[in-house]
Design an enzyme around this catalytic site. Structure first.
Site, PDB file in Angstrom:
ATOM      1  N   ILE A  40       0.862  -1.204   0.000  1.00 37.90           N
ATOM      2  CA  ILE A  40       0.000   0.000   0.000  1.00 37.90           C
ATOM      3  C   ILE A  40       0.893   1.247   0.000  1.00 37.90           C
ATOM      4  O   ILE A  40       0.608   2.245  -0.654  1.00 37.90           O
ATOM      5  CB  ILE A  40      -0.982   0.018   1.195  1.00 37.90           C
ATOM      6  CG1 ILE A  40      -1.817  -1.249   1.234  1.00 37.90           C
ATOM      7  CG2 ILE A  40      -1.901   1.240   1.134  1.00 37.90           C
ATOM      8  CD1 ILE A  40      -2.800  -1.354   2.401  1.00 37.90           C
ATOM      9  N   ASP A  66       9.620   2.109   8.459  1.00 39.69           N
ATOM     10  CA  ASP A  66       9.393   0.669   8.336  1.00 39.69           C
ATOM     11  C   ASP A  66      10.348  -0.060   9.270  1.00 39.69           C
ATOM     12  O   ASP A  66      11.200   0.576   9.919  1.00 39.69           O
ATOM     13  CB  ASP A  66       9.506   0.181   6.874  1.00 39.69           C
ATOM     14  CG  ASP A  66       8.453  -0.906   6.584  1.00 39.69           C
ATOM     15  OD1 ASP A  66       8.374  -1.850   7.402  1.00 39.69           O
ATOM     16  OD2 ASP A  66       7.719  -0.817   5.589  1.00 39.69           O
ATOM     17  N   ARG A 122      -6.212 -15.590  16.492  1.00 40.84           N
ATOM     18  CA  ARG A 122      -6.601 -14.169  16.533  1.00 40.84           C
ATOM     19  C   ARG A 122      -5.908 -13.432  17.676  1.00 40.84           C
ATOM     20  O   ARG A 122      -5.486 -12.300  17.545  1.00 40.84           O
ATOM     21  CB  ARG A 122      -8.113 -14.064  16.743  1.00 40.84           C
ATOM     22  CG  ARG A 122      -8.898 -13.932  15.476  1.00 40.84           C
ATOM     23  CD  ARG A 122     -10.365 -14.008  15.770  1.00 40.84           C
ATOM     24  NE  ARG A 122     -10.895 -12.739  16.279  1.00 40.84           N
ATOM     25  CZ  ARG A 122     -11.159 -11.691  15.528  1.00 40.84           C
ATOM     26  NH1 ARG A 122     -10.932 -11.721  14.246  1.00 40.84           N
ATOM     27  NH2 ARG A 122     -11.643 -10.582  16.044  1.00 40.84           N
ATOM     28  N   ASN A 155      -5.015  -3.671   9.335  1.00 36.35           N
ATOM     29  CA  ASN A 155      -6.035  -4.475  10.041  1.00 36.35           C
ATOM     30  C   ASN A 155      -5.507  -5.127  11.315  1.00 36.35           C
ATOM     31  O   ASN A 155      -4.328  -5.443  11.380  1.00 36.35           O
ATOM     32  CB  ASN A 155      -6.535  -5.568   9.100  1.00 36.35           C
ATOM     33  CG  ASN A 155      -7.459  -4.981   8.066  1.00 36.35           C
ATOM     34  OD1 ASN A 155      -8.250  -4.111   8.366  1.00 36.35           O
ATOM     35  ND2 ASN A 155      -7.330  -5.443   6.829  1.00 36.35           N
ATOM     36  N   ASP A 183     -14.352   0.356   1.727  1.00 35.00           N
ATOM     37  CA  ASP A 183     -15.633  -0.355   1.611  1.00 35.00           C
ATOM     38  C   ASP A 183     -16.706   0.569   1.012  1.00 35.00           C
ATOM     39  O   ASP A 183     -17.537   0.142   0.216  1.00 35.00           O
ATOM     40  CB  ASP A 183     -16.066  -0.846   2.996  1.00 35.00           C
ATOM     41  CG  ASP A 183     -14.907  -1.508   3.719  1.00 35.00           C
ATOM     42  OD1 ASP A 183     -14.506  -2.597   3.306  1.00 35.00           O
ATOM     43  OD2 ASP A 183     -14.362  -0.910   4.659  1.00 35.00           O
ATOM     44  N   HIS A 211     -14.377  -2.732   9.788  1.00 36.41           N
ATOM     45  CA  HIS A 211     -13.790  -3.047   8.481  1.00 36.41           C
ATOM     46  C   HIS A 211     -13.439  -4.541   8.499  1.00 36.41           C
ATOM     47  O   HIS A 211     -12.291  -4.938   8.673  1.00 36.41           O
ATOM     48  CB  HIS A 211     -12.544  -2.196   8.209  1.00 36.41           C
ATOM     49  CG  HIS A 211     -11.832  -2.622   6.958  1.00 36.41           C
ATOM     50  ND1 HIS A 211     -12.370  -2.486   5.699  1.00 36.41           N
ATOM     51  CD2 HIS A 211     -10.637  -3.227   6.764  1.00 36.41           C
ATOM     52  CE1 HIS A 211     -11.541  -2.979   4.801  1.00 36.41           C
ATOM     53  NE2 HIS A 211     -10.484  -3.446   5.421  1.00 36.41           N
ATOM     54  N   SER A 266      -5.607  -6.006  -1.351  1.00 31.59           N
ATOM     55  CA  SER A 266      -5.832  -4.780  -2.122  1.00 31.59           C
ATOM     56  C   SER A 266      -4.833  -3.706  -1.702  1.00 31.59           C
ATOM     57  O   SER A 266      -4.699  -3.437  -0.512  1.00 31.59           O
ATOM     58  CB  SER A 266      -7.229  -4.231  -1.877  1.00 31.59           C
ATOM     59  OG  SER A 266      -8.015  -5.116  -1.165  1.00 31.59           O
TER      60      SER A 266
HETATM   61  C1  LMR Z   1      -9.343  -5.196   2.206  1.00 36.89           C
HETATM   62  O1  LMR Z   1     -10.458  -4.877   2.610  1.00 36.89           O
HETATM   63  O2  LMR Z   1      -9.099  -5.353   1.009  1.00 36.89           O
HETATM   64  C2  LMR Z   1      -8.246  -5.465   3.183  1.00 36.89           C
HETATM   65  O3  LMR Z   1      -8.515  -4.872   4.392  1.00 36.89           O
HETATM   66  C3  LMR Z   1      -8.061  -6.935   3.318  1.00 36.89           C
HETATM   67  C4  LMR Z   1      -6.842  -7.293   4.112  1.00 36.89           C
HETATM   68  O4  LMR Z   1      -6.968  -8.121   5.025  1.00 36.89           O
HETATM   69  O5  LMR Z   1      -5.764  -6.762   3.855  1.00 36.89           O
END
Ligand code: LMR
Length: 356
Positions: A40, A66, A122, A155, A183, A211, A266
């Protein structure tokens, strides 16, 4: 100018015009991008440096952070930024030192997060991210410019934003947000494809909640510009089953679909959405338009407070404000509760890791 040579005249004109355009520019601002050597990061850095985030009159100094193992790659990205000859780019700092990275930054785009590895629980993932966000919160609190505006992209974005808030108590909660514009843009895209209209003619979808795949993409209030004026997207589509089924699941699962297709998550669309998020937060939403942002919940619409929840917001004078008074039907209520419940569970998990 009669006594000047052509070369002198051209040089003088160039000096005057570059002075004029310089005068129209704002003073440079510093933007932190964490995880800058990642996918990204690679997509967003030129967007920021071309003014897509803060405007074409806003020079920027980019602070890229980084981890040490990405230091060489980060140096490569810095070389490429320099080689791109970007007029708004007034400086690049590439560092693995969080304090140097956070020094005097006015904006922070947090891309850094620990990726979920195969077989990882998790709780383990949460504890890795808590450690990252705790360290960055304290550096931002101590070294960022006053009123620094922060966007968390990595995330679990909503809960990472919450951790950041918890460990940077002097930063107002309203200055910390998380990304659900991706989204939101996906929902606009689905409507635009379905109705064969330009995406710029669709507005006011809503992403409620997390999200994650529990998010609730809501098109009940979406509007489409047509040659006969503005119309409700619901009326134009005239297919409730599509709105309650495929529309929602496509937006919820879009990240997973892209991951499956690209074998990478993405990046381009996430970078573009992060630019849109900051752009509208700082420069304002157009009149009559709202966007979705993950913000610290005040319990509006009966959703849980004390979590970062995505709401419809309008922005003005660098402040967001939750859109109030929208009607919520029973179907929507249940979806909003479910995603709120997931956020409370994530919060409890994060807090259990913090206090462990
Ligand atoms: C997305 O919505 O494309 C990303 O948040 C997915 C991810 O887990 O990187």
């Amino acid at each position: 100018m009669a006594s000047l040579t052509l070369f002198q005249r051209l040089t003088k004109c160039w000096q005057i015009s570059s002075r004029d355009s310089e005068a129209a520019l704002k003073p440079a601002v510093k933007i932190l991008v964490t995880g800058a050597a990642g996918q990204i990061g690679y997509a967003i850095l030129p967007m920021i440096a071309r003014g897509q985030m803060l405007g074409l009159d806003q020079p920027v100094i980019i602070h890229m952070l980084d981890i040490p193992s990405s230091s060489e790659a980060l140096g490569g990205v810095k070389m490429e930024l320099i080689d791109s000859a970007l007029p708004l780019l007034r400086g690049v700092v590439a560092t693995t030192d969080v304090v140097e990275a956070c020094k005097d930054v006015n904006f922070a785009v947090m891309l850094a997060g620990f990726p979920r590895l195969e077989g990882m629980e998790r709780k383990e993932l949460m504890s890795k991210n808590v450690a990252i966000y705790k360290a960055q919160a304290s550096a931002l609190e101590q070294h960022a410019a006053p009123n620094c505006k922060i966007l968390v992209v990595a995330n679990p974005a909503n809960t990472n934003a919450l951790i950041l808030k918890q460990f940077a108590l002097s930063i107002p909660a309203r200055n910390i947000t998380c990304l659900t514009r991706l989204d939101h843009n996906r929902a606009l895209g689905q409507l635009s494809e379905r109705l064969h209209v330009h995406i710029g003619d669709v507005k006011n979808v809503i992403i409620w909640g997390n999200h994650s795949s529990t998010q609730y993409p809501d098109a009940n209030h979406a509007i489409v510009k047509t040659k006969d004026g503005e119309k409700s997207a619901k009326e134009l589509v005239a297919n409730d089953a599509w709105f309650k089924g495929e529309f929602i699941s496509t937006v919820q699962q879009r990240g997973a679909a892209i991951l499956k297709a690209r074998k990478l998550s993405s990046s381009l669309s996430a970078a573009s959405a992060a630019c849109d998020h900051m752009h509208d937060w700082i420069l304002g939403t157009p009149k009559g338009t709202w966007v979705s942002m993950g913000v610290y919940s005040d319990g509006s619409y009966g959703v849980p407070d004390g979590v970062y929840y995505s709401f419809p917001v309008t922005c003005d004078k660098k402040e967001w404000c939750i859109v109030q008074g929208l009607t919520v039907d029973e179907f929507s209520r249940r979806k909003m509760e479910a995603t709120g419940q997931e956020l409370v569970e994530e919060k409890n998990l994060a807090y259990s890791v913090v206090s462990a």
